[in-house]
Design a protein around this motif. Structure first.
Motif, PDB file in Angstrom:
ATOM      1  N   ALA A 121     -58.823  22.280  33.994  1.00  0.00           N
ATOM      2  CA  ALA A 121     -59.718  23.168  33.250  1.00  0.00           C
ATOM      3  C   ALA A 121     -59.003  23.856  32.097  1.00  0.00           C
ATOM      4  O   ALA A 121     -59.629  24.212  31.091  1.00  0.00           O
ATOM      5  N   GLY A 122     -57.683  24.051  32.236  1.00  0.00           N
ATOM      6  CA  GLY A 122     -56.942  24.790  31.222  1.00  0.00           C
ATOM      7  C   GLY A 122     -56.428  23.961  30.067  1.00  0.00           C
ATOM      8  O   GLY A 122     -55.956  24.526  29.066  1.00  0.00           O
ATOM      9  N   ALA A 123     -56.498  22.646  30.161  1.00  0.00           N
ATOM     10  CA  ALA A 123     -55.901  21.793  29.125  1.00  0.00           C
ATOM     11  C   ALA A 123     -56.525  22.024  27.757  1.00  0.00           C
ATOM     12  O   ALA A 123     -55.813  22.192  26.753  1.00  0.00           O
ATOM     13  N   GLU A 124     -57.845  22.047  27.692  1.00  0.00           N
ATOM     14  CA  GLU A 124     -58.506  22.191  26.392  1.00  0.00           C
ATOM     15  C   GLU A 124     -58.238  23.552  25.759  1.00  0.00           C
ATOM     16  O   GLU A 124     -57.812  23.619  24.585  1.00  0.00           O
ATOM     17  N   PRO A 125     -58.444  24.672  26.470  1.00  0.00           N
ATOM     18  CA  PRO A 125     -58.150  25.967  25.829  1.00  0.00           C
ATOM     19  C   PRO A 125     -56.669  26.119  25.493  1.00  0.00           C
ATOM     20  O   PRO A 125     -56.336  26.738  24.472  1.00  0.00           O
ATOM     21  N   MET A 126     -55.787  25.562  26.311  1.00  0.00           N
ATOM     22  CA  MET A 126     -54.356  25.692  26.022  1.00  0.00           C
ATOM     23  C   MET A 126     -53.974  24.898  24.778  1.00  0.00           C
ATOM     24  O   MET A 126     -53.151  25.353  23.974  1.00  0.00           O
ATOM     25  N   ARG A 127     -54.554  23.735  24.603  1.00  0.00           N
ATOM     26  CA  ARG A 127     -54.285  22.952  23.389  1.00  0.00           C
ATOM     27  C   ARG A 127     -54.703  23.722  22.138  1.00  0.00           C
ATOM     28  O   ARG A 127     -54.035  23.672  21.108  1.00  0.00           O
ATOM     29  N   ALA A 128     -55.812  24.442  22.232  1.00  0.00           N
ATOM     30  CA  ALA A 128     -56.295  25.209  21.077  1.00  0.00           C
ATOM     31  C   ALA A 128     -55.411  26.415  20.793  1.00  0.00           C
ATOM     32  O   ALA A 128     -55.197  26.788  19.627  1.00  0.00           O
ATOM     33  N   LEU A 129     -54.878  27.033  21.848  1.00  0.00           N
ATOM     34  CA  LEU A 129     -54.056  28.228  21.670  1.00  0.00           C
ATOM     35  C   LEU A 129     -52.625  27.897  21.258  1.00  0.00           C
ATOM     36  O   LEU A 129     -51.965  28.732  20.620  1.00  0.00           O
ATOM     37  N   PHE A 130     -52.136  26.727  21.627  1.00  0.00           N
ATOM     38  CA  PHE A 130     -50.721  26.407  21.423  1.00  0.00           C
ATOM     39  C   PHE A 130     -50.249  26.617  19.979  1.00  0.00           C
ATOM     40  O   PHE A 130     -49.250  27.318  19.755  1.00  0.00           O
ATOM     41  N   PRO A 131     -50.913  26.056  18.962  1.00  0.00           N
ATOM     42  CA  PRO A 131     -50.388  26.238  17.596  1.00  0.00           C
ATOM     43  C   PRO A 131     -50.424  27.687  17.127  1.00  0.00           C
ATOM     44  O   PRO A 131     -49.570  28.116  16.350  1.00  0.00           O
ATOM     45  N   LYS A 132     -51.383  28.464  17.614  1.00  0.00           N
ATOM     46  CA  LYS A 132     -51.470  29.870  17.227  1.00  0.00           C
ATOM     47  C   LYS A 132     -50.322  30.664  17.845  1.00  0.00           C
ATOM     48  O   LYS A 132     -49.699  31.496  17.172  1.00  0.00           O
ATOM     49  N   LEU A 133     -50.059  30.410  19.119  1.00  0.00           N
ATOM     50  CA  LEU A 133     -48.945  31.087  19.774  1.00  0.00           C
ATOM     51  C   LEU A 133     -47.616  30.696  19.143  1.00  0.00           C
ATOM     52  O   LEU A 133     -46.737  31.544  18.943  1.00  0.00           O
ATOM     53  N   LEU A 134     -47.472  29.427  18.797  1.00  0.00           N
ATOM     54  CA  LEU A 134     -46.226  28.974  18.178  1.00  0.00           C
ATOM     55  C   LEU A 134     -46.012  29.645  16.817  1.00  0.00           C
ATOM     56  O   LEU A 134     -44.899  30.074  16.489  1.00  0.00           O
ATOM     57  N   ARG A 135     -47.072  29.769  16.030  1.00  0.00           N
ATOM     58  CA  ARG A 135     -46.962  30.449  14.729  1.00  0.00           C
ATOM     59  C   ARG A 135     -46.559  31.903  14.909  1.00  0.00           C
ATOM     60  O   ARG A 135     -45.771  32.442  14.121  1.00  0.00           O
TER      61      ARG A 135
END
Length: 415
Positions: A121-135
């Motif tokens: 269930a977390g894969a899709e929201p985590m993929r969306a958040l990853f680049p924002k958190l990295l920035r």
């Protein structure tokens, strides 16, 4: 109904009561907006009974990200005249009215906890958040890095507003031109539990300087007199970057460069070791001076995956002096104040970060801190912080991150 069940229901009610539909406030009245690391803990609290709501909390926080990657420490989603300083004082330049500073980056670590509970269930929201958190993490590395350690440019950015480590740097600031203002915090909470007017004048002066510079990070790097390499910022970013890389690797995302950045941060935290006191410490990058004070921030080393026998000896000594977790300042420090915000009180969320790091490192003190925190919340409910000697609640009540700590870490349901 037994006592523990009633506490669990109370914790759920605190989160629901502070929920504003997609984001959570810390507590009604005292803090009427979305705070950065408070929100990350709220997500952890929601995760156990409403994972979708937990992801929305993090998405809401990242929706305020500035073009340069910074995620503000306050998002002013709606006007509340009862809070000072509000958005007009800050003059933030992000997509949502906001403050102009950030806060310790806890969000990636909380995202990893939520993801691990249900990876599918977390894969899709985590993929969306990853680049924002990295920035966001890389914004810290670009604008706050000094010898690999991470600096704070405002006491509020550290999250430890009136910590004694800031005293010397604040004394060097002449708050000329601050003018008259009306604090709202002391109308909600006993003034003896809050920062002094001396501190607050300088907090506001730093805000005014940032606004006058239009929050230009290059200009602030050159001109801001308050730039302190901080264990809180350094240890939390190191842990967050480890967590984010692990998530990226598991999801098959681009984590190029992150291993080198982690290595830089690992070297950087060693630049915060003050051999004179045998502890991690705050280093003033303007004056080169150490604070010379052992605070709870030093004990975040295990949360970041950094072992220290010397720090462990200090922890054992301090835990022997108190009853309810890790005090925010060493009780042997001459200025220790068990009820004044970050100059002595125990904060359950800091107990969680420190304790969970110790447990991961295999130190029994971690379970001791968890048991202390559990007893504290069973006896005294969900306040903002507590007297570490008596357990007396202090600050705001019905506090989101304290309830979240119960739900996510100390509840006896957790074993």
């Amino acid at each position: 109904m037994n006592r523990q069940i009633s506490r669990g229901e109370e914790a759920l009610n605190v989160l629901r009561g502070n929920d504003r539909g997609g984001y959570t406030i810390p507590t009604h009245g005292l803090y009427p907006y979305q705070w950065n690391w408070d929100s990350a803990f709220a997500a952890m609290g929601f995760a156990g009974f409403d994972p979708a709501r937990a992801w929305r909390e993090l998405e809401s926080l990242l929706s305020g990200q500035w073009d340069d990657g910074m995620v503000p420490h306050i998002l002013f989603h709606q006007q509340d005249d009862g809070y000072f300083p509000g958005p007009e004082v800050w003059g933030g330049t992000g997509p949502i009215p906001s403050s102009g500073i950030s806060q310790p980056p806890i969000a990636a670590g909380m995202a990893r906890r939520i993801y691990q509970a249900d990876p599918q269930a977390g894969a899709e929201p985590m993929r969306a958040l990853f680049p924002k958190l990295l920035r966001w993490h890389r914004w810290f590395l670009k604008w706050r890095e000094d010898q690999g350690a991470i600096c704070t440019t405002h006491p509020w950015e550290s999250g430890r507003d009136n910590a004694p480590e800031w005293d010397a740097a604040l004394k060097r600031i002449d708050p000329v031109g601050v003018g008259e203002y009306q604090r709202r915090d002391t109308s909600h909470v006993d003034a003896s539990m809050r920062p002094t007017k001396f501190d607050y004048d300088r907090y506001i002066w730093l805000v005014q300087q940032g606004k006058n510079l239009q929050w230009d990070q290059a200009a602030l790097l050159k001109e801001c007199p308050f730039r302190l390499a901080d264990p809180t910022m350094s240890f939390t970013l190191l842990r967050a970057h480890r967590d984010l890389k692990a998530l990226g690797d598991e999801l098959g995302l681009d984590t190029g460069g992150m291993a080198d950045e982690i290595a830089l941060l690992e070297r950087g935290v060693q630049s915060l070791w003050n051999a004179e006191i045998g502890s991690f410490d705050v280093r003033d990058t303007r004056s080169g001076e150490w604070s010379g004070i052992i605070s709870c921030a030093a004990f975040l080393c295990w949360y970041a995956g950094i072992e220290s026998e010397g720090q462990l000896q200090h922890l054992r000594r301090i835990l022997g002096r108190v009853t309810y977790g890790v005090p925010s300042a060493d009780p042997d420090w001459s200025g220790f104040d068990s009820k004044r915000y970050w100059r002595g009180p125990s904060w359950p969320f800091m107990n969680m970060l420190i304790g969970s790091g110790l447990i991961e490192a295999g130190h029994s003190e971690g379970e001791k801190i968890r048991a202390m925190t559990q007893e504290l919340l069973l006896k005294h409910g969900f306040s903002e912080y507590y007297d570490p000697l008596s357990g007396e609640p202090a600050g705001g009540g019905k506090f989101t991150w304290t309830a979240a700590v119960w739900l996510g870490w100390v509840s006896v349901d957790k074993g």
